[in-house]
Design a protein around this motif. Structure first.
Motif, mmCIF file in Angstrom:
data_model
loop_
_atom_site.group_PDB
_atom_site.id
_atom_site.type_symbol
_atom_site.label_atom_id
_atom_site.label_comp_id
_atom_site.label_asym_id
_atom_site.label_seq_id
_atom_site.Cartn_x
_atom_site.Cartn_y
_atom_site.Cartn_z
ATOM 1 N N LEU A 203 5.244 20.086 13.018
ATOM 2 C CA LEU A 203 4.760 20.516 11.707
ATOM 3 C C LEU A 203 3.343 20.005 11.518
ATOM 4 C CD1 LEU A 203 7.964 19.754 9.632
ATOM 5 C CD2 LEU A 203 7.309 21.887 10.725
ATOM 6 N N ARG A 204 2.461 20.890 11.019
ATOM 7 C CA ARG A 204 1.073 20.542 10.797
ATOM 8 C C ARG A 204 0.857 20.088 9.359
ATOM 9 N NH1 ARG A 204 -2.224 22.438 14.884
ATOM 10 N NH2 ARG A 204 -1.250 23.879 16.360
ATOM 11 N N ASN A 205 -0.260 19.392 9.156
ATOM 12 C CA ASN A 205 -0.688 18.950 7.825
ATOM 13 C C ASN A 205 0.403 18.153 7.116
ATOM 14 O OD1 ASN A 205 -3.161 20.261 8.168
ATOM 15 N ND2 ASN A 205 -2.350 22.185 7.352
ATOM 16 N N ILE A 206 1.032 17.254 7.844
ATOM 17 C CA ILE A 206 2.035 16.363 7.273
ATOM 18 C C ILE A 206 1.362 15.021 7.002
ATOM 19 C CG2 ILE A 206 4.260 15.251 7.647
ATOM 20 C CD1 ILE A 206 4.412 18.255 7.341
ATOM 21 N N PRO A 207 1.548 14.420 5.796
ATOM 22 C CA PRO A 207 0.957 13.107 5.542
ATOM 23 C C PRO A 207 1.420 12.098 6.584
ATOM 24 C CG PRO A 207 1.736 14.073 3.504
ATOM 25 C CD PRO A 207 2.214 14.964 4.599
ATOM 26 N N CYS A 208 0.473 11.270 7.004
ATOM 27 C CA CYS A 208 0.745 10.329 8.090
ATOM 28 C C CYS A 208 1.868 9.379 7.729
ATOM 29 C CB CYS A 208 -0.541 9.566 8.429
ATOM 30 S SG CYS A 208 -0.334 8.330 9.725
ATOM 31 N N CYS B 52 0.836 -1.199 0.000
ATOM 32 C CA CYS B 52 0.000 0.000 0.000
ATOM 33 C C CYS B 52 0.872 1.250 0.000
ATOM 34 C CB CYS B 52 -0.908 0.019 1.232
ATOM 35 S SG CYS B 52 -2.181 -1.259 1.220
ATOM 36 N N PRO B 53 0.431 2.311 -0.648
ATOM 37 C CA PRO B 53 1.176 3.571 -0.591
ATOM 38 C C PRO B 53 1.116 4.162 0.805
ATOM 39 C CG PRO B 53 -0.923 3.900 -1.704
ATOM 40 C CD PRO B 53 -0.790 2.423 -1.487
ATOM 41 N N PRO B 54 2.009 5.095 1.128
ATOM 42 C CA PRO B 54 1.979 5.719 2.460
ATOM 43 C C PRO B 54 0.653 6.424 2.698
ATOM 44 C CG PRO B 54 4.039 6.201 1.338
ATOM 45 C CD PRO B 54 3.156 5.571 0.329
ATOM 46 N N CYS B 55 0.260 6.421 3.967
ATOM 47 C CA CYS B 55 -0.997 7.065 4.352
ATOM 48 C C CYS B 55 -0.899 8.572 4.117
ATOM 49 C CB CYS B 55 -1.307 6.768 5.818
ATOM 50 S SG CYS B 55 -2.857 7.495 6.397
ATOM 51 N N SER B 56 -1.956 9.132 3.550
ATOM 52 C CA SER B 56 -1.949 10.558 3.193
ATOM 53 C C SER B 56 -2.825 11.402 4.099
ATOM 54 C CB SER B 56 -2.410 10.721 1.739
ATOM 55 O OG SER B 56 -3.715 10.191 1.573
ATOM 56 N N VAL B 57 -3.264 10.880 5.215
ATOM 57 C CA VAL B 57 -4.098 11.667 6.130
ATOM 58 C C VAL B 57 -3.226 12.726 6.802
ATOM 59 C CG1 VAL B 57 -5.543 11.566 8.183
ATOM 60 C CG2 VAL B 57 -5.613 9.707 6.509
ATOM 61 N N PRO B 58 -3.601 14.010 6.788
ATOM 62 C CA PRO B 58 -2.765 15.056 7.400
ATOM 63 C C PRO B 58 -2.801 14.974 8.925
ATOM 64 C CG PRO B 58 -4.774 16.000 6.516
ATOM 65 C CD PRO B 58 -4.778 14.571 6.094
ATOM 66 N N VAL B 59 -1.632 14.940 9.519
ATOM 67 C CA VAL B 59 -1.497 14.875 10.977
ATOM 68 C C VAL B 59 -0.401 15.852 11.401
ATOM 69 C CG1 VAL B 59 -2.291 12.479 11.136
ATOM 70 C CG2 VAL B 59 0.138 12.966 10.814
ATOM 71 N N SER C 289 4.511 9.912 5.922
ATOM 72 C CA SER C 289 5.792 10.550 5.628
ATOM 73 C C SER C 289 6.805 10.212 6.712
ATOM 74 C CB SER C 289 5.626 12.066 5.515
ATOM 75 O OG SER C 289 4.724 12.387 4.483
ATOM 76 N N LYS C 290 8.009 9.965 6.296
ATOM 77 C CA LYS C 290 9.094 9.659 7.223
ATOM 78 C C LYS C 290 10.254 10.615 6.964
ATOM 79 C CE LYS C 290 7.901 4.738 7.430
ATOM 80 N NZ LYS C 290 8.369 3.353 7.239
ATOM 81 N N ASP C 291 11.125 10.719 7.967
ATOM 82 C CA ASP C 291 12.325 11.538 7.856
ATOM 83 C C ASP C 291 11.960 12.971 7.473
ATOM 84 O OD1 ASP C 291 14.964 12.206 7.919
ATOM 85 O OD2 ASP C 291 15.484 11.305 6.001
ATOM 86 N N ILE C 292 11.092 13.600 8.261
ATOM 87 C CA ILE C 292 10.644 14.970 7.996
ATOM 88 C C ILE C 292 11.692 15.930 8.540
ATOM 89 C CG2 ILE C 292 8.798 16.632 8.361
ATOM 90 C CD1 ILE C 292 6.969 14.248 8.933
ATOM 91 N N ARG C 293 12.111 16.860 7.727
ATOM 92 C CA ARG C 293 13.136 17.833 8.110
ATOM 93 C C ARG C 293 12.539 19.232 8.018
ATOM 94 N NH1 ARG C 293 18.264 15.117 7.659
ATOM 95 N NH2 ARG C 293 17.962 13.059 6.707
ATOM 96 N N CYS C 294 12.947 20.066 8.982
ATOM 97 C CA CYS C 294 12.416 21.426 9.041
ATOM 98 C C CYS C 294 13.350 22.444 8.396
ATOM 99 C CB CYS C 294 12.155 21.829 10.487
ATOM 100 S SG CYS C 294 13.646 21.848 11.529
ATOM 101 N N ASN C 295 14.513 21.992 7.908
ATOM 102 C CA ASN C 295 15.490 22.855 7.226
ATOM 103 C C ASN C 295 16.062 23.940 8.130
ATOM 104 O OD1 ASN C 295 15.218 21.461 4.805
ATOM 105 N ND2 ASN C 295 13.533 22.768 4.119
#
Length: 1030
Positions: free
Chosen positions: A542-547, A524-531, A549-555
């Protein structure tokens, strides 16, 4: 006489909307895939048994108007012209079928009927030879053009008898098949004609034993009497034993035992394969065994040397009657031989018969028997033609002695992938050809083996070029989706993709959310529900990130303390840890690898060594490059700082400084002899003679108060490219550069006057060439002004605007260095070569959010250039002052434009009024306008005083106006522009005549004359410009 039961009549099977009878062959074996499927009629029950069911269905649909055109998908009406196909009987609109026949996709590409006028029927794909232009509206029988629309007849029918031939088939080579001579007797109808029910003439059966009577509709069925054929076969010895049949009888298949012609061999052969036809005795033989005959000839001395042959053998070749010369044929026998056994005399001459090679002659003396092989030496080429050898001539013609060299071919084979490894390949050279019986060495015999498009099977063909053919395998199982709710029934071609399922995925998600994607195979593709998720470094949520998503960076910079305890991590947001390895011991700090960065004790620079938390900074010589100069600052040079490094010793410092002193343009100034070490970066260069000259010039300029153009100001901390451009402009056109600088100075540093002050300061320059526009832009960048460019060449202009960031540059052109520049008290004087004529510009300042400028677009579109300064302010620049005045009077939000210049009076006296950017000064004694007046009238009245005399000049036909009015197609909308060349209006009981130019459609003169008592008096002043021109 017993009659065989006749064949049952064939039933008519409907084909969708237009069923096709089963007895009519399909003209195209590959029907159109878009055509409608056939459905068989189980038990047709027509109302009239004499009319085919297909005809009844078409007539019923035509009467109800439910026949659909396959091209336009519209119903075929009773009154619409149609065209009917003679093969599938489908109906089309006449204009639709003409358009279809002209389209390239309808052309027929078969070689048999390739023609520019042939096209295919959309229903059955049968080829039609009628040109598209020759198609016309005919009735179904084709006898009438444009049949009448009679409500009592079948639509598109003429009502007369059909009269089409009932049998239109080609009998071909069948001699027992006659064409039906009858015609259709039904009224003109769509679809096929019914089968003929009349009886055909009597005909004998193929074997000729009986005479058979049949109907015309049964002529296509085989004609037979049911008895044994009995006709004599081609062998001439046996008769046909099959039942009475059409066509020729098959060859005789009777097995017989026979001997060859020479009686040496006997075999069992088929009677029909024997060369002897008719009656033959066993002693004569019936076939040839291809061996030597060997029978004794008539002479009784020699045997027959021919191959096994029928009939008697020939005469002996050694008879005295046949031999008259010696063996070579050059000497005639003087004495005649008496018997075939007598020897043939030979002569002493050379034989000279042509040898089997066909080139050389026999060199032996006249001899009996065959000539010896040719022993002449010739050059023999190999198959590829690259090598030769010398051999005997007879070896060249022998197949076993073919010369093959050792050279490899190396060329690509026909597949284009592999190379030929054949030795002495005849196709290795251009133009090489193969012998008739030679095999092609460039025919690749390696199996292709590529994976086909289905992804499951491999190509079984030999290696080839181009794409592999599609997979021919077939799937005989249901092809379903992952959840099994959607499937495609078999049979299916191999490689058919799985059907797309519209149902949601049933696989539970690891995060617990419901699946937002449809059914699929695989992961299955990654979950796209915003969390809400935390970045990988733990800095932000961070808001409205797909559920998924991994390795999220804020730069952002990491900022965490490294293992040294001194430095912060300079990497962007990353997963922990910041250091790859932990400290060496408990409580001990280890180096993080970054640059130390601690300030040095000897100079203002920082330590460049690697991080050393447990030790002090090393006392090393500073290597940072610094710039040193002479005392006046004219000469500069780059040297290392040189501070520190006391541990290296005096000798090392001296060598280090000497290596750089040699590269300096001038020697260094001496240092004080106090024993202290002065770093190289703190020393100064010695001034030269040029420095002394510059210093003297500076003193003289200050003494005589001379302010020359300061070109060095352009290089004071500014871009070198801009400095070179402005320096060159200042040398070539100093007046233009100084005038532009004065306008920038007044825009940024000037103060507004009067009540017309505004926070928006803008100036429009006149039309200029590109070089001057670039200079204006570079100069405006020095003052931090916003630059807008508009218009089209050659009337392109520049608009500059003051922003909150605008400020004077470090040095101003024409000002003394280091001397503060006071704000200018007065604006510069208007210059038509630099400034835009204020009469051509209309300002639209502080526009409300709901402002509508459609009037400007509709009435003056194409006559002005709109320059938007921001989202609330804009300028409209016209080419005609009359059009600008009209726009100023008609627009709701228009106002007078004031630039950074003042406009002097034409009189030139000191008492005349002037107007500047932010205030209007009236002349002394003038009467103030009423507060109820339109503010634009006050500005325009003052502007008229500034631009000339109050008395407007009278228009003359032969004189060119000061500013010519450009033609405008929108002038017809102006209420003040009349179609008459002279418009006369009444004003305060006086006749005011306004001259209007017919060619331009706008006011070409502002002359005004007042008629009083029959005489004309020119007024000296205009109190109200709007009233005078209305």
């Amino acid at each position: 006489m017993h009659r065989k039961p006749s064949r049952p009549r064939q039933e008519w099977v409907p084909r969708g909307a237009f069923p096709i009878p089963m007895s009519i062959p399909n003209p195209n074996p590959n029907p159109n895939p878009n055509s409608r499927p056939r459905r068989a009629a189980q038990s047709p029950s027509p109302s009239d048994t004499s009319i085919p069911q297909l005809v009844q269905e078409i007539q019923d649909k035509l009467s109800r108007g439910t026949v659909e055109c396959m091209i336009c998908y519209d119903m075929v009406r009773r009154s619409a012209p149609i065209w009917s196909c003679s093969s599938c009987y489908s109906l089309f609109h006449l204009h639709c079928i003409r358009k279809w026949a002209r389209s390239p996709t309808s052309g027929d590409s078969s070689a048999a009927v390739a023609s520019s006028s042939s096209w295919r029927c959309p229903g059955c794909q049968s080829v039609q030879s009628t040109k598209s232009d020759d198609l016309s509206y005919l009735c179904f029988c084709g006898s009438h053009r444009d049949p009448p629309n009679d409500l009592y007849l079948t639509p598109h029918s003429c009502g007369e008898p059909c009269r089409k031939p009932l049998d239109r088939s080609d009998p071909g080579d069948n001699e027992f098949l006659d064409r039906c001579p009858h015609v259709c007797v039904l009224p003109c109808h769509p679809g096929p004609c019914p089968p003929c029910k009349a009886f055909a003439p009597r005909r004998p059966c193929p074997c000729g034993k009986k005479t058979v009577v049949r109907r015309c509709s049964d002529l296509t069925s085989p004609l037979t009497c049911g008895q044994v054929c009995g006709r004599l076969l081609s062998c001439g010895r046996h008769r046909c034993e099959k039942i009475c049949h059409t066509g020729s009888c098959s060859p005789c298949r009777v097995l017989i035992t026979a001997s060859c012609f020479c009686s040496k061999k006997s075999e069992v052969v088929l009677c029909g394969d024997m060369a002897m036809k008719g009656d033959a005795s066993d002693s004569d033989g019936v076939f040839s065994c291809d061996s030597m005959c060997g029978k004794r000839l008539a002479c009784g001395n020699h045997d027959c040397r021919d191959r096994c042959h029928p009939g008697p053998c020939g005469e002996c070749e050694m008879l005295p009657v046949k031999i008259k010369t010696c063996y070579c044929g050059k000497l005639t026998l003087l004495k005649e031989r008496e018997s075939c056994l007598d020897p043939i005399p030979t002569c002493s001459q050379a034989c000279e018969k042509l040898l089997p090679c066909g080139v050389h002659q026999c060199g032996e003396t006249c001899h009996a028997g065959d000539c010896p092989p040719c022993l002449a030496k010739v050059e023999q080429k190999c198959r590829c033609g690259s090598s030769t050898q010398t051999v005997e001539c007879f070896r060249v013609s022998e197949e076993k002695n073919r010369f093959v060299c050792e050279k490899l071919c190396g060329k690509k084979k026909g597949c284009g992938r592999h190379r030929c490894s054949e030795k002495c390949c005849p196709l290795s050279k251009p133009g090489g050809q193969l012998a008739v019986d030679d095999w092609d060495p460039h025919l690749c015999s390696i199996p292709c083996g590529k994976r086909l498009q289905c992804g499951q099977h491999s190509c079984q063909l030999l290696c080839h070029s181009g794409h592999c053919p599609p997979c021919l395998e077939t799937i005989f199982t249901d092809l379903s989706c992952a959840c099994g709710k959607t499937s495609i029934p078999p049979p299916l071609p191999c490689g058919t993709p799985a059907p797309s399922c519209p149902h949601p995925c049933l696989v539970p998600q690891p995060c617990g959310h419901s699946a937002a994607h449809t059914c699929h195979f695989g992961d299955c593709p990654p979950c796209s529900v915003p969390v809400v998720k935390e970045c990988i470094g733990g800095h932000l949520l961070l808001r409205n990130i797909p559920c998924g998503s991994k390795d999220i960076r804020c730069n952002q910079l990491c900022g965490k303390t490294r293992q040294c305890g001194l430095h912060a991590c300079s990497r962007t947001c990353h997963p922990p840890p910041c250091d790859s390895s932990s400290g060496s011991g408990s409580g001990a700090k280890s180096s993080c690898g970054q640059v130390c960065g601690a300030p040095r004790r000897d100079c203002k620079h920082t330590c460049t060594a690697a991080c050393h938390p447990s030790a002090s900074c090393p006392d090393l010589r500073c290597e940072f490059p610094v710039t040193i100069s002479c005392s006046c600052g004219r000469i500069t040079a780059s040297v290392p700082c040189g501070a520190g490094g006391s541990t290296s010793g005096y000798h090392m410092d001296t060598v280090f400084e000497a290596s750089f002193i040699q590269k300096l343009p001038l020697p260094l100034q001496p240092v004080e002899a106090d024993g202290k070490k002065v770093p190289l970066g703190l020393r100064k260069l010695t001034c030269d003679e040029e420095c002394a000259k510059m210093e003297r010039k500076r003193f003289l300029a200050e003494a005589f108060d001379i302010t020359p153009p300061n070109l060095d100001a352009l290089h004071f901390g500014e871009n070198s490219n801009n400095s070179e451009l402005l320096s060159d402009l200042l040398r070539r056109e100093p007046k233009f550069a100084m005038a532009a600088e004065e306008r920038f100075k007044f825009l940024v540093m000037g103060k507004p006057k009067g009540s017309a002050s505004s926070t928006l300061r803008v100036h429009v320059f006149s039309h200029m060439v590109k070089e001057k526009r670039d200079a204006i832009r570079h100069m405006a960048e020095r003052w931090k002004l916003t630059v807008h460019t508009a218009g089209w060449e050659p009337k392109r202009f520049v608009v500059v605007q003051v922003t909150p960031k605008s400020k004077p540059p470090a040095r101003i052109l024409g000002a003394k260095p280091g001397v503060p520049v006071p704000p200018p008290p007065h604006p510069p004087v208007f210059d038509p070569l630099i400034d835009m004529d204020p009469r051509l510009v209309v300002s639209m300042l502080d526009l409300p959010r709901d402002a509508d400028i459609s009037a400007l677009v509709l009435r003056f579109g194409g006559e002005c250039e709109m320059v938007w300064l921001n989202n609330k302010n804009a300028l409209a620049v016209f080419n005609d002052p009359m059009r600008s005045a009209t726009a100023l009077r008609r627009l709701d939000h228009g106002s007078v434009y004031h630039g950074a210049v003042m406009i002097p009076s034409n009189g030139g006296a000191s008492g005349q009024p002037v107007s500047n950017a932010w205030g209007l000064v009236q002349k002394e004694g003038a009467v103030a306008s009423k507060s109820s007046c339109n503010p634009w009238k006050k500005a325009l009245a003052t502007e008229s005083e500034s631009w000339g005399d109050a008395t407007l000049p009278q228009w003359k036909g032969n004189e060119v106006p000061p500013i010519s009015a450009s033609p405008n197609r929108w002038d017809v909308l102006d209420s003040d522009a009349s179609s008459n060349p002279v418009a006369t209006e009444s004003m305060d009981g006086q006749n005011v005549t306004t001259m209007v130019d017919q060619n331009h459609g706008s006011l070409s003169s502002t002359a005004q004359s007042v008629s009083i008592g029959g005489s004309e008096v020119v007024e000296e002043a205009v109190d109200d410009w709007e009233e005078a021109y209305e």
